[in-house]
Motif scaffolding. Structure first.
Motif, PDB file in Angstrom:
ATOM      1  N   PRO A 147       0.835  -1.212   0.000  1.00 11.94           N
ATOM      2  CA  PRO A 147       0.000   0.000   0.000  1.00 11.94           C
ATOM      3  C   PRO A 147       0.865   1.256   0.000  1.00 11.94           C
ATOM      4  CG  PRO A 147      -0.610  -1.490   1.802  1.00 11.94           C
ATOM      5  CD  PRO A 147       0.636  -2.039   1.183  1.00 11.94           C
ATOM      6  N   ALA A 148       0.515   2.202  -0.837  1.00 10.04           N
ATOM      7  CA  ALA A 148       1.240   3.474  -0.881  1.00 10.04           C
ATOM      8  C   ALA A 148       0.843   4.328   0.312  1.00 10.04           C
ATOM      9  CB  ALA A 148       0.928   4.213  -2.183  1.00 10.04           C
ATOM     10  N   SER A 149       1.739   5.206   0.715  1.00  4.44           N
ATOM     11  CA  SER A 149       1.439   6.187   1.758  1.00  4.44           C
ATOM     12  C   SER A 149       2.197   7.470   1.411  1.00  4.44           C
ATOM     13  CB  SER A 149       1.893   5.679   3.127  1.00  4.44           C
ATOM     14  OG  SER A 149       3.312   5.643   3.182  1.00  4.44           O
ATOM     15  N   LEU A 150       1.729   8.576   1.930  1.00  4.20           N
ATOM     16  CA  LEU A 150       2.412   9.854   1.681  1.00  4.20           C
ATOM     17  C   LEU A 150       3.841   9.802   2.220  1.00  4.20           C
ATOM     18  CD1 LEU A 150      -0.440  12.410   2.472  1.00  4.20           C
ATOM     19  CD2 LEU A 150       0.302  11.539   0.248  1.00  4.20           C
ATOM     20  N   ASP A 151       4.033   9.108   3.333  1.00  3.05           N
ATOM     21  CA  ASP A 151       5.363   8.991   3.919  1.00  3.05           C
ATOM     22  C   ASP A 151       6.313   8.267   2.955  1.00  3.05           C
ATOM     23  OD1 ASP A 151       7.348   9.090   6.065  1.00  3.05           O
ATOM     24  OD2 ASP A 151       7.040   6.928   6.163  1.00  3.05           O
ATOM     25  N   LEU A 152       5.851   7.185   2.352  1.00  6.01           N
ATOM     26  CA  LEU A 152       6.715   6.442   1.425  1.00  6.01           C
ATOM     27  C   LEU A 152       6.964   7.248   0.151  1.00  6.01           C
ATOM     28  CD1 LEU A 152       5.283   2.835   1.893  1.00  6.01           C
ATOM     29  CD2 LEU A 152       7.511   3.699   2.668  1.00  6.01           C
ATOM     30  N   VAL A 153       5.964   7.980  -0.322  1.00  2.81           N
ATOM     31  CA  VAL A 153       6.116   8.761  -1.558  1.00  2.81           C
ATOM     32  C   VAL A 153       7.070   9.936  -1.355  1.00  2.81           C
ATOM     33  CG1 VAL A 153       4.913  10.254  -3.222  1.00  2.81           C
ATOM     34  CG2 VAL A 153       3.869   8.095  -2.504  1.00  2.81           C
ATOM     35  N   PHE A 154       6.934  10.654  -0.235  1.00  2.00           N
ATOM     36  CA  PHE A 154       7.661  11.911  -0.067  1.00  2.00           C
ATOM     37  C   PHE A 154       8.793  11.895   0.960  1.00  2.00           C
ATOM     38  CE2 PHE A 154       3.528  13.377  -1.723  1.00  2.00           C
ATOM     39  CZ  PHE A 154       3.974  14.107  -2.804  1.00  2.00           C
ATOM     40  N   ASP A 155       8.653  11.104   2.024  1.00  2.00           N
ATOM     41  CA  ASP A 155       9.551  11.285   3.163  1.00  2.00           C
ATOM     42  C   ASP A 155      10.597  10.198   3.340  1.00  2.00           C
ATOM     43  OD1 ASP A 155       8.128  13.605   3.734  1.00  2.00           O
ATOM     44  OD2 ASP A 155       6.677  12.509   4.953  1.00  2.00           O
ATOM     45  N   THR A 156      10.523   9.117   2.589  1.00  2.00           N
ATOM     46  CA  THR A 156      11.525   8.059   2.674  1.00  2.00           C
ATOM     47  C   THR A 156      12.594   8.341   1.624  1.00  2.00           C
ATOM     48  OG1 THR A 156       9.783   6.514   3.335  1.00  2.00           O
ATOM     49  CG2 THR A 156      11.875   5.557   2.625  1.00  2.00           C
ATOM     50  N   LYS A 157      13.867   8.226   1.993  1.00  2.00           N
ATOM     51  CA  LYS A 157      14.942   8.487   1.035  1.00  2.00           C
ATOM     52  C   LYS A 157      14.775   7.556  -0.165  1.00  2.00           C
ATOM     53  CE  LYS A 157      18.506  10.020   4.220  1.00  2.00           C
ATOM     54  NZ  LYS A 157      19.715   9.592   4.930  1.00  2.00           N
ATOM     55  N   PRO A 158      14.722   8.111  -1.388  1.00  2.00           N
ATOM     56  CA  PRO A 158      14.481   7.283  -2.571  1.00  2.00           C
ATOM     57  C   PRO A 158      15.461   6.118  -2.699  1.00  2.00           C
ATOM     58  CG  PRO A 158      14.367   9.604  -3.150  1.00  2.00           C
ATOM     59  CD  PRO A 158      14.840   9.532  -1.731  1.00  2.00           C
ATOM     60  N   GLU A 159      16.737   6.365  -2.365  1.00  2.00           N
ATOM     61  CA  GLU A 159      17.731   5.302  -2.534  1.00  2.00           C
ATOM     62  C   GLU A 159      17.561   4.175  -1.514  1.00  2.00           C
ATOM     63  OE1 GLU A 159      19.554   8.660  -0.096  1.00  2.00           O
ATOM     64  OE2 GLU A 159      18.315   8.499  -1.889  1.00  2.00           O
ATOM     65  N   GLU A 160      16.732   4.392  -0.485  1.00  2.00           N
ATOM     66  CA  GLU A 160      16.486   3.363   0.534  1.00  2.00           C
ATOM     67  C   GLU A 160      15.086   2.767   0.435  1.00  2.00           C
ATOM     68  OE1 GLU A 160      17.231   5.313   4.272  1.00  2.00           O
ATOM     69  OE2 GLU A 160      19.313   5.774   3.748  1.00  2.00           O
ATOM     70  N   LEU A 161      14.267   3.310  -0.467  1.00  2.00           N
ATOM     71  CA  LEU A 161      12.839   2.954  -0.506  1.00  2.00           C
ATOM     72  C   LEU A 161      12.590   1.469  -0.763  1.00  2.00           C
ATOM     73  CD1 LEU A 161       9.995   4.191  -0.316  1.00  2.00           C
ATOM     74  CD2 LEU A 161      10.108   4.639  -2.770  1.00  2.00           C
ATOM     75  N   TRP A 162      13.204   0.914  -1.800  1.00  2.00           N
ATOM     76  CA  TRP A 162      12.963  -0.492  -2.160  1.00  2.00           C
ATOM     77  C   TRP A 162      13.312  -1.417  -0.991  1.00  2.00           C
ATOM     78  CZ3 TRP A 162      16.330  -4.726  -3.534  1.00  2.00           C
ATOM     79  CH2 TRP A 162      15.689  -5.766  -4.204  1.00  2.00           C
ATOM     80  N   GLN A 163      14.522  -1.246  -0.430  1.00  2.00           N
ATOM     81  CA  GLN A 163      14.946  -2.097   0.680  1.00  2.00           C
ATOM     82  C   GLN A 163      14.060  -1.898   1.908  1.00  2.00           C
ATOM     83  OE1 GLN A 163      17.233  -0.375  -1.191  1.00  2.00           O
ATOM     84  NE2 GLN A 163      19.055  -1.641  -1.512  1.00  2.00           N
TER      85      GLN A 163
END
Length: 186
Positions: A147-163
């Protein structure tokens, strides 16, 4: 029309480990639109290394010029899309308080409006699927959903998102998140 469970709008798709060597290796894609006509998504974790001001030929407000520009996908790399969030967007079209836009005029309007809670993420290109294509890829287990969340879209460092998402999904996926990018180098 009731929302069908088979459509993935508002979900994140993660490379399940099967997309090695493709554009989508280790990507996290937000599905913004999905229906019988196909699907439209934006890769959240592939930075271009440039800011919007360096890449977009328009007189952008300073707040937008400094925003990093992301590579939304391999389709139409010159097409601009953006995700916009704020405390209250009544007509949000992706998730509650998260909208997808393509119009430069609307982007400029958002960029010039004052709001302490607004967030914008800009993309060049997008990921697109023709009718049935994404469904076939799901059957082949090329993608994991989350599930998507605003935190995952905007606030998580992109280079760490997948892991990060894989680790959060539990022990079954933790190993995948720790694999080297090129298993041959292991």
């Amino acid at each position: 029309m009731p929302k069908s469970d088979k459509f993935l709008k508002g979900q994140l798709l993660l490379d399940s480990g099967q997309l090695h060597g493709s554009f989508f290796q280790r990507t996290v894609v937000l599905i913004c639109q999905h229906d019988g006509e196909g699907a439209f998504g934006l890769v959240l974790n592939r930075a271009t290394g440039s800011n919007a001001g360096e890449m977009i030929v328009a007189d952008l407000p300073e707040t937008l010029k400094v925003c990093p520009l992301f590579l939304g996908g391999p389709v139409q790399p010159s097409a601009l899309s953006y995700l916009h969030s704020d405390a209250f967007i009544p007509d949000a079209n992706v998730l509650p308080n998260l909208s997808l836009g393509h119009s430069l005029d609307s982007l400029l309007e958002i960029g010039e409006s004052y709001s302490g809670t607004k967030k914008i993420k800009m993309f060049a290109g997008y990921a697109g699927w023709s009718p049935g294509q994404l469904e076939d890829e799901m059957k082949r287990k090329a993608w994991l959903t989350h599930p998507a969340s605003l935190d995952l879209v905007f606030d998580t460092k992109p280079e760490e998102l997948w892991q990060k998402i894989l680790r959060d999904k539990g022990w079954k996926y933790k190993l995948l998140s720790q694999m080297p990018e090129d298993p041959a180098l292991n």
